[in-house]
Design a protein around this motif. Structure first.
Motif, PDB file in Angstrom:
ATOM      1  N   ARG A  15       0.838  -1.191   0.000  1.00 42.84           N
ATOM      2  CA  ARG A  15       0.000   0.000   0.000  1.00 42.84           C
ATOM      3  C   ARG A  15       0.871   1.237   0.000  1.00 42.84           C
ATOM      4  NH1 ARG A  15      -3.545   1.768   5.012  1.00 42.84           N
ATOM      5  NH2 ARG A  15      -3.187   3.806   4.073  1.00 42.84           N
ATOM      6  N   THR A  16       0.243   2.353  -0.340  1.00 46.03           N
ATOM      7  CA  THR A  16       0.864   3.661  -0.217  1.00 46.03           C
ATOM      8  C   THR A  16       0.217   4.385   0.959  1.00 46.03           C
ATOM      9  OG1 THR A  16      -0.714   4.471  -1.866  1.00 46.03           O
ATOM     10  CG2 THR A  16       1.482   3.837  -2.648  1.00 46.03           C
ATOM     11  N   TYR A  17       0.780   5.561   1.284  1.00 46.95           N
ATOM     12  CA  TYR A  17       0.325   6.279   2.478  1.00 46.95           C
ATOM     13  C   TYR A  17       0.133   7.752   2.117  1.00 46.95           C
ATOM     14  CZ  TYR A  17       2.092   1.960   4.398  1.00 46.95           C
ATOM     15  OH  TYR A  17       2.322   0.625   4.638  1.00 46.95           O
ATOM     16  N   VAL A  18      -0.990   8.026   1.467  1.00 48.00           N
ATOM     17  CA  VAL A  18      -1.295   9.392   1.060  1.00 48.00           C
ATOM     18  C   VAL A  18      -2.660   9.776   1.608  1.00 48.00           C
ATOM     19  CG1 VAL A  18       0.092   9.209  -1.043  1.00 48.00           C
ATOM     20  CG2 VAL A  18      -2.341   8.675  -1.128  1.00 48.00           C
ATOM     21  N   ASP A  19      -2.909  11.076   1.656  1.00 44.71           N
ATOM     22  CA  ASP A  19      -4.233  11.570   1.996  1.00 44.71           C
ATOM     23  C   ASP A  19      -4.623  12.599   0.941  1.00 44.71           C
ATOM     24  OD1 ASP A  19      -2.815  13.908   2.637  1.00 44.71           O
ATOM     25  OD2 ASP A  19      -2.771  13.414   4.769  1.00 44.71           O
ATOM     26  N   ASP A  20      -5.667  13.383   1.212  1.00 46.93           N
ATOM     27  CA  ASP A  20      -6.134  14.317   0.191  1.00 46.93           C
ATOM     28  C   ASP A  20      -5.141  15.446  -0.074  1.00 46.93           C
ATOM     29  OD1 ASP A  20      -6.543  15.286   2.723  1.00 46.93           O
ATOM     30  OD2 ASP A  20      -8.410  16.316   2.235  1.00 46.93           O
ATOM     31  N   LYS A  21      -4.083  15.525   0.724  1.00 46.16           N
ATOM     32  CA  LYS A  21      -3.047  16.537   0.509  1.00 46.16           C
ATOM     33  C   LYS A  21      -1.816  15.954  -0.162  1.00 46.16           C
ATOM     34  CE  LYS A  21      -4.538  19.080   4.633  1.00 46.16           C
ATOM     35  NZ  LYS A  21      -5.605  18.109   4.954  1.00 46.16           N
ATOM     36  N   GLY A  22      -1.824  14.665  -0.448  1.00 45.97           N
ATOM     37  CA  GLY A  22      -0.689  14.033  -1.088  1.00 45.97           C
ATOM     38  C   GLY A  22       0.065  13.138  -0.129  1.00 45.97           C
ATOM     39  N   GLY A  23       1.255  12.735  -0.532  1.00 51.36           N
ATOM     40  CA  GLY A  23       2.062  11.852   0.296  1.00 51.36           C
ATOM     41  C   GLY A  23       3.528  12.082   0.038  1.00 51.36           C
ATOM     42  N   ALA A  24       4.353  11.169   0.526  1.00 48.74           N
ATOM     43  CA  ALA A  24       5.787  11.274   0.327  1.00 48.74           C
ATOM     44  C   ALA A  24       6.122  11.013  -1.142  1.00 48.74           C
ATOM     45  CB  ALA A  24       6.496  10.260   1.221  1.00 48.74           C
ATOM     46  N   PRO A  25       7.274  11.495  -1.604  1.00 48.09           N
ATOM     47  CA  PRO A  25       7.661  11.265  -3.005  1.00 48.09           C
ATOM     48  C   PRO A  25       7.645   9.794  -3.393  1.00 48.09           C
ATOM     49  CG  PRO A  25       9.085  12.920  -2.017  1.00 48.09           C
ATOM     50  CD  PRO A  25       8.221  12.390  -0.915  1.00 48.09           C
ATOM     51  N   ARG A  26       8.033   8.916  -2.465  1.00 45.41           N
ATOM     52  CA  ARG A  26       8.050   7.484  -2.791  1.00 45.41           C
ATOM     53  C   ARG A  26       6.653   6.979  -3.102  1.00 45.41           C
ATOM     54  NH1 ARG A  26       9.844   4.903   3.013  1.00 45.41           N
ATOM     55  NH2 ARG A  26       9.364   2.906   2.013  1.00 45.41           N
ATOM     56  N   ASP A  27       5.630   7.534  -2.422  1.00 44.63           N
ATOM     57  CA  ASP A  27       4.251   7.135  -2.718  1.00 44.63           C
ATOM     58  C   ASP A  27       3.855   7.566  -4.120  1.00 44.63           C
ATOM     59  OD1 ASP A  27       3.567   5.991  -0.147  1.00 44.63           O
ATOM     60  OD2 ASP A  27       3.609   8.024   0.646  1.00 44.63           O
ATOM     61  N   GLY A  28       4.233   8.806  -4.459  1.00 42.06           N
ATOM     62  CA  GLY A  28       3.927   9.309  -5.798  1.00 42.06           C
ATOM     63  C   GLY A  28       4.579   8.469  -6.885  1.00 42.06           C
ATOM     64  N   ARG A  29       5.812   8.034  -6.623  1.00 41.86           N
ATOM     65  CA  ARG A  29       6.502   7.204  -7.616  1.00 41.86           C
ATOM     66  C   ARG A  29       5.816   5.855  -7.781  1.00 41.86           C
ATOM     67  NH1 ARG A  29      11.060   9.418  -4.939  1.00 41.86           N
ATOM     68  NH2 ARG A  29      11.340   7.504  -3.709  1.00 41.86           N
ATOM     69  N   GLU A  30       5.401   5.233  -6.657  1.00 41.25           N
ATOM     70  CA  GLU A  30       4.741   3.925  -6.745  1.00 41.25           C
ATOM     71  C   GLU A  30       3.418   4.034  -7.503  1.00 41.25           C
ATOM     72  OE1 GLU A  30       6.016   1.151  -6.044  1.00 41.25           O
ATOM     73  OE2 GLU A  30       7.644   1.584  -4.636  1.00 41.25           O
ATOM     74  N   ILE A  31       2.653   5.084  -7.207  1.00 41.16           N
ATOM     75  CA  ILE A  31       1.358   5.259  -7.867  1.00 41.16           C
ATOM     76  C   ILE A  31       1.557   5.558  -9.344  1.00 41.16           C
ATOM     77  CG2 ILE A  31      -0.664   6.753  -8.003  1.00 41.16           C
ATOM     78  CD1 ILE A  31      -0.387   7.023  -4.898  1.00 41.16           C
TER      79      ILE A  31
END
Length: 807
Positions: free
Chosen positions: A415-431
């Protein structure tokens, strides 16, 4: 708090209570354990064998003993400077049955229940007649069949009227219906008599059917859950319902007793089960740290992808160490053998998909079947967001479902760990990676659909959308990605790709065949720098095979030509009976027999254990059998073949020669694995009995009876041997006790000892430790000369691994 040096996992249930655990305290102390690590102790469903189906957070499970008996266990431990770590389940509760008062209240009062918002329930499903109803998929037949057969009965107790299914599952009726029944019939007995029909006569149950139709619940066959479940479950288990631990009132209720035990000094640490199931894992862990009455040891069950690191901003001491167990298996599996092992598998079974492709297909399969309702619900949430703004109002729910299905299948992490404000860069890369691969795989889906999915998941939607709807969609996507990975990879693909099943474990990917010495060193240094008290696990209640079963099976990679010839010979020996078994299943069975044949002791119970493991493996693979639709004829054929195999004299003449050769290699691997676990940075965890040879198969085999008396007797014997894992474990745990500061804070210094010898040194002040392990297949690496050259360290031990320490 007692300093944590090493933990010992015990599986509690009605057959192994607090009193049984207390009787083991002298043995565990003599072994060198600092903390007993208990499976969940809160009240669970009656007869639970694992404790993960909590029904009451405010009470200790009476099947395990009383609170006084728990305190007596802790007292016995503390008298020896030992302590307790508890397994805690914040994600879900056990439902069904008749013991969960919160769930029963929801069934009785529906959306108006004071606990309705404590569970993750969607009260607004599209199916006609389901508005305000909760699906209860606990029947073994269709509702109509169960009703006509008399499997559903109206009863009354001190809580009022309820319909009981199979006399086990209680379904309370609405208060207004209770009053109506009493007004009409005058008494509970009269009402029950009037609504009880004659089994086998469907029409005689019409009055009960009419009563059931008006309830806040809909009773259905268990298979209906896959398509219409309207509450969040633990994976695909309908009897484990997700709870909203992010709500302050739920958090308070769930932790009251646990915090009281911590405040009383009875508990030194918690293991948090399935942290990825929570809406906000980091927020939960921060709240847990803030609210815990005193500092505790805290680890999380977090399955990491091979390229993934535990989040540095989570306030935890580490994971439960599944990833380290996977690394140790691969460290002991030589890379040079991959081509030969793969060729042997393909020649025996035939061509099939590569591991990555298999995992991808299995994730799609589970979303099309067991998790279809969850995927549809997720698409509905995404559509709600899309339709709330004109720019995306043309997107369709069906189109979003297809895009989400493919994106989830391509996601490389749990899973990733984001909310409506976004997440860490690693989450953005995985998505971004998952969406890009999904778009490449499904070019017929319009690009704006994927653009919307990417923007929503990365928190980069333009203004004008409902922020609450966005948060709900993102949260549910992340709560679904874990079950998709777990059921698709762990519980399906890992039972299909049987090339070398030692590699098929929780936290591991079968396409990762081997791990270099350099990569192993790098992992240990990172752990020491970031989470020096991370747990290290080689066997757990979750592992599909015990650590020494894996070690022996991995010996196939040290002798692939021997193995290849052996399995062809065995297939010939066992013909024609074996011809009825699919080659992939036969290949798995041969590995299980090799890995599970006892290193010491008789093989009397092996047949039944193999049958249980094979039936579960067949159903998990979901190819020739399944949990929902059992292929009982084929399962029986496999079970009969196991009996034939174990009675075949010709087979055994050839089997034992190969078995002895591979077992000799595997025994050395097992000793190296145990020694490394007890000396690298981290807190070693020993699963019940794994201080000795641990040759279990998948659960429930790894919860079978264990003769602790025999282990204690052996530990007391003043006899040593170069291949006695029990004594090696005791000696290294004694070293951890003597050199506590070194193991807690000491350096980790890799040594260049050549391509087949692993070596490292650890230092703290004047204390030093040297570990050398011979990773060669023939046990030929020059350990002794290496040890002689390093004269700053004294002491020695025999065998494939040397551990030398300052006196």
């Amino acid at each position: 708090m007692t300093s944590i040096r090493a933990t010992y996992r015990l599986q509690l249930n009605k057959d192994f209570s607090f009193a049984d655990a207390q009787a083991l305290v002298p043995y565990l102390d003599s072994l060198g354990i600092s903390h007993v690590y208990l499976s969940p102790i809160l009240r669970a469903r009656t007869g639970s064998t694992h404790g993960y189906d909590t029904v009451d957070h405010s009470t200790i499970n009476p099947e395990l003993g009383t609170e006084a008996e728990f305190r007596a266990l802790v007292s016995a431990l503390q008298q020896r400077d030992m302590g307790v770590i508890l397994d805690f389940v914040p994600n879900h509760m056990g439902v069904g049955g008749a013991n969960n008062a919160l769930w029963l209240d929801v069934l009785k009062h529906g959306p108006q229940s004071r606990y309705a918002e404590w569970f993750d329930i969607d009260w607004h499903r599209q199916r006609p007649g389901m508005e305000g109803k909760l699906l209860v998929p606990f029947l073994g037949s269709s509702y109509a069949q169960a009703l006509a057969a008399g499997d559903l009965r109206l009863k009354a107790d001190s809580d009022g009227f309820a319909v009981w299914a199979y006399d086990g599952d209680k379904l309370p009726i609405r208060p207004q219906d209770e009053l109506a029944l009493l007004e009409r019939y005058g008494s509970a007995d009269a009402a029950i008599a009037a609504l009880t029909g004659q089994p086998g006569h469907a029409g005689s149950w019409a009055a009960l059917d009419s009563l059931i139709a008006g309830q806040h619940w809909r009773l259905a066959h268990f298979a209906v859950a896959a398509d219409e479940i309207n509450y969040r479950r633990f994976f695909i288990n309908s009897d484990l319902a997700g709870i909203r631990i992010d709500r302050p009132d739920v958090f308070e209720h769930a932790h009251n007793l646990i915090f009281a035990l911590i405040a009383d000094g009875l508990v030194d640490g918690l293991r948090i089960d399935h942290v990825d199931g929570l809406l906000d894992p980091k927020g939960y862990l921060e709240m847990l740290r803030e609210r815990t009455p005193r500092p505790i040891y805290l680890v999380v069950e977090k399955i990491l992808a091979p390229h993934e690191q535990l989040r540095a901003d989570w306030p935890v001491d580490g994971t439960t160490g599944y990833e380290i167990g996977a690394q140790l298996t691969r460290l002991l599996t030589p890379a040079r053998a991959e081509a030969a092992v793969t060729a042997a598998y393909r020649d025996f079974v035939g061509d099939g998909p590569e591991p990555g492709e298999e995992a991808y297909r299995c994730k799609l399969r589970v979303m099309d079947n067991e998790l279809a309702a969850e995927l549809s619900g997720l698409a509905r949430l995404f559509a709600t967001v899309a339709w709330s703004a004109g720019a995306t109002s043309d997107l369709t729910e069906l189109g979003l479902r297809r895009a989400l299905r493919e994106t989830l299948a391509q996601l490389a992490v749990y899973r990733t760990y984001v909310d409506d404000k976004g997440g860490a860069p690693r989450d953005g890369r995985e998505i971004a990676r998952a969406v890009a691969m999904a778009q490449r795989s499904q070019p017929q889906i319009q690009p704006p659909v994927f653009d919307f999915v990417r923007a929503l998941l990365c928190g980069s939607l333009s203004t004008g959308y409902d922020p609450r709807a966005i948060a709900s969609a993102i949260g549910r996507f992340q709560q679904l990605s874990g079950p998709v990975m777990a059921k698709g990879l762990e519980d399906t693909a890992l039972y299909r790709h049987n090339r070398l099943v030692a590699l098929n474990e929780v936290g591991a990917h079968p396409d990762r065949f081997s791990l270099s010495i350099a990569a192993f060193h790098d992992s240990n240094r990172r752990r020491l720098g970031s989470h020096p008290q991370c747990m290290i696990a080689t066997s757990t209640h979750d592992t599909k095979r015990g650590e020494d079963t894996r070690a022996i099976i991995s010996a196939i990679a040290d002798a692939p030509d021997v193995w290849r010839s052996a399995v062809e010979q065995w297939r010939s020996d066992l013909a024609p009976h074996g011809d009825r078994i699919h080659p992939n299943d036969l290949y798995l069975l041969f590995q299980l027999v090799i890995g599970g044949w006892p290193i010491a002791g008789a093989a009397d119970a092996l047949a039944d254990r193999l049958k249980g493991a094979m039936v579960k493996s067949l159903r998990e693979a979901r190819e020739r059998s399944d949990w929902g639709v059992n292929a009982t004829d084929y399962e029986a054929t496999v079970s009969e073949f196991i009996d034939q195999l174990l009675a075949d004299v010709g087979f055994f003449e050839h089997f034992h020669a190969t078995r002895r050769h591979l077992q000799d290699i595997g025994r050395r691997k097992g000793l190296i694995q145990a020694a490394l676990k007890l000396t690298i940075p981290g807190i070693p965890d020993i699963y019940r009995g794994a201080e000795d040879w641990e040759q279990s198969f998948v659960d429930p085999d790894n919860r079978r009876y264990l003769d602790f008396g025999a282990l204690a007797a052996r530990l007391a014997e003043p006899v040593t041997g170069r291949d006695d894992k029990l004594l090696l474990t005791r000696d290294l745990l004694a070293l951890r006790r003597r050199l506590q500061r070194l193991f807690a804070h000491g350096s980790y210094e890799p040594l260049d000892c050549g391509p087949e010898t692993l070596g490292f040194r650890r230092r703290y002040g004047t204390d030093q430790l040297l570990v050398l392990a011979d990773l060669s297949a023939g046990h030929t690496s020059p350990i002794a000369p290496l040890a002689t050259d390093l004269r700053t360290v004294i002491g020695s031990s025999e065998g494939p691994v040397w551990v030398l320490a300052t006196p």
